[in-house]
Scaffold this motif. Structure first.
Motif, PDB file in Angstrom:
ATOM      1  N   GLY A  41      51.588  46.517   3.793  1.00  0.00           N
ATOM      2  CA  GLY A  41      52.240  45.933   2.623  1.00  0.00           C
ATOM      3  C   GLY A  41      52.814  47.198   1.859  1.00  0.00           C
ATOM      4  N   ASN A  42      53.451  46.938   0.759  1.00  0.00           N
ATOM      5  CA  ASN A  42      54.480  47.889   0.099  1.00  0.00           C
ATOM      6  C   ASN A  42      53.612  49.155  -0.646  1.00  0.00           C
ATOM      7  OD1 ASN A  42      56.657  46.437   0.809  1.00  0.00           O
ATOM      8  ND2 ASN A  42      56.783  45.348  -1.076  1.00  0.00           N
ATOM      9  N   GLY A  43      52.457  49.008  -0.604  1.00  0.00           N
ATOM     10  CA  GLY A  43      51.379  50.104  -1.328  1.00  0.00           C
ATOM     11  C   GLY A  43      51.242  49.805  -2.741  1.00  0.00           C
TER      12      GLY A  43
ATOM     13  N   GLU B  34      43.688  64.956  -7.433  1.00  0.00           N
ATOM     14  CA  GLU B  34      43.972  64.807  -6.093  1.00  0.00           C
ATOM     15  C   GLU B  34      43.910  63.297  -5.399  1.00  0.00           C
ATOM     16  OE1 GLU B  34      41.315  66.405  -7.326  1.00  0.00           O
ATOM     17  OE2 GLU B  34      39.506  66.225  -6.285  1.00  0.00           O
ATOM     18  N   ASP B  35      43.511  62.337  -6.125  1.00  0.00           N
ATOM     19  CA  ASP B  35      43.326  60.941  -5.733  1.00  0.00           C
ATOM     20  C   ASP B  35      44.901  60.139  -5.746  1.00  0.00           C
ATOM     21  OD1 ASP B  35      40.288  60.228  -7.061  1.00  0.00           O
ATOM     22  OD2 ASP B  35      40.826  61.506  -5.300  1.00  0.00           O
ATOM     23  N   SER B  36      45.865  61.005  -6.542  1.00  0.00           N
ATOM     24  CA  SER B  36      46.972  60.504  -6.654  1.00  0.00           C
ATOM     25  C   SER B  36      47.680  60.361  -5.385  1.00  0.00           C
ATOM     26  CB  SER B  36      47.976  61.354  -7.772  1.00  0.00           C
ATOM     27  OG  SER B  36      47.260  61.384  -9.000  1.00  0.00           O
ATOM     28  N   ALA B  37      48.318  59.256  -5.065  1.00  0.00           N
ATOM     29  CA  ALA B  37      48.996  59.106  -3.832  1.00  0.00           C
ATOM     30  C   ALA B  37      49.182  57.601  -3.994  1.00  0.00           C
ATOM     31  CB  ALA B  37      47.938  59.368  -2.763  1.00  0.00           C
ATOM     32  N   VAL B  38      50.078  57.347  -2.682  1.00  0.00           N
ATOM     33  CA  VAL B  38      50.304  55.937  -2.497  1.00  0.00           C
ATOM     34  C   VAL B  38      49.235  55.226  -1.419  1.00  0.00           C
ATOM     35  CG1 VAL B  38      51.762  54.073  -1.324  1.00  0.00           C
ATOM     36  CG2 VAL B  38      52.573  56.016  -2.805  1.00  0.00           C
ATOM     37  N   TYR B  39      48.602  54.194  -1.615  1.00  0.00           N
ATOM     38  CA  TYR B  39      47.510  53.804  -0.726  1.00  0.00           C
ATOM     39  C   TYR B  39      48.002  52.492  -0.041  1.00  0.00           C
ATOM     40  CZ  TYR B  39      44.484  56.792  -2.849  1.00  0.00           C
ATOM     41  OH  TYR B  39      44.038  58.128  -3.429  1.00  0.00           O
TER      42      TYR B  39
ATOM     43  N   SER C  65      50.217  41.710   0.916  1.00  0.00           N
ATOM     44  CA  SER C  65      50.375  41.570  -0.311  1.00  0.00           C
ATOM     45  C   SER C  65      49.396  42.735  -0.968  1.00  0.00           C
ATOM     46  CB  SER C  65      50.318  40.253  -1.045  1.00  0.00           C
ATOM     47  OG  SER C  65      50.441  40.596  -2.536  1.00  0.00           O
ATOM     48  N   GLN C  66      49.873  43.850  -1.819  1.00  0.00           N
ATOM     49  CA  GLN C  66      48.986  44.618  -2.456  1.00  0.00           C
ATOM     50  C   GLN C  66      49.307  44.902  -4.048  1.00  0.00           C
ATOM     51  OE1 GLN C  66      49.653  48.252   0.763  1.00  0.00           O
ATOM     52  NE2 GLN C  66      48.337  48.530  -0.746  1.00  0.00           N
TER      53      GLN C  66
END
Lengths: 115, 115
Positions: free
Chosen positions: A107-109, A85-90, A5-6
């Protein structure tokens, strides 16, 4: 729990803000990984924990990124002074055994958007 | 350098036809190889893995993959595609003796199955 779970699912931050992303792995899983997935790309490794020990942090892109797993279960990925530039899926993933050579449960990110 | 390549950004097949999603890896020791699938706004799900032994590996949802050492390939296959197979597929490699926990992903191949 039933899976990894995220939270939060989505996060919008203004440039310069600090963010904290949470991961609850499957109970009893020894290994925990964080990955960064940019749009249209495959996940890129950030860091790896074996229980509470951070054994590999070679993928963290800068000293603004920090991860912890103090009790060997929940993990937090913190990004200080966020940049566009940190924009992303983690993505967070866990595994029952040590190392990365066994199947990972993802997890789903958390989708981070820095404006 | 250790790497995993997926030469096709997108693969289109008609429902009921066989499908192949290609993956090649760089030669550096004996890799453990994986396939994962990602549905929209979801984390990655494990499909199958190759560690050693039989070169034909069977996995979830009727997928299989063939390890070919001479061609350094690990292509994903399915005899008869379903519309529900439409998703993003990632090949990944874990190199024994490499940076612990560092699972290297390809950039992904979008599979589109049309009725």
């Amino acid at each position: 729990g039933a899976g990894v779970s995220q939270s939060p699912r989505y996060k919008v931050a203004k440039r310069g803000q600090d963010v904290a992303l949470r991961c609850d792995p499957i109970s009893g899983h020894v290994s925990l990984f964080w990955y960064q997935q940019a749009l249209g790309q495959g996940p890129e490794f950030l860091t790896y924990f074996q229980n509470e020990a951070q054994l590999d942090k070679s993928g963290l892109p800068s000293d603004r990124f920090f991860a912890e797993r103090p009790e060997g279960s929940v993990s937090t990925l913190k990004i200080q002074r966020t940049q566009q530039e940190d924009s992303a899926v983690y993505l967070c993933a866990s595994s029952l055994v040590e190392g990365g050579n066994s199947p990972l449960h993802f997890g789903n990110g958390t989708r981070l958007t820095v404006t | 350098a250790q790497s995993v390549a997926q030469p096709e950004d997108q693969v289109n097949v008609a429902e009921g036809n066989p499908l192949t999603v290609k993956c090649t890896y760089s030669v550096s020791g004996n890799p453990y190889l994986f396939w994962y699938v990602q549905y929209p706004n979801r984390g990655l799900q494990f499909l199958l893995k190759y560690i050693t032994g039989d070169n034909l590996v069977k996995g979830s949802y009727g997928f299989e993959a063939e390890f070919n050492k001479s061609q350094t390939s690990f292509h994903l296959k399915k005899p008869s595609a379903l519309v529900s197979d439409s998703a993003l597929y990632f090949c990944a490699g874990y190199y024994y003796g490499g940076s612990q926990g560092n699972l290297i992903f390809g950039k992904g191949t979008k599979l589109s199955v049309k009725p």
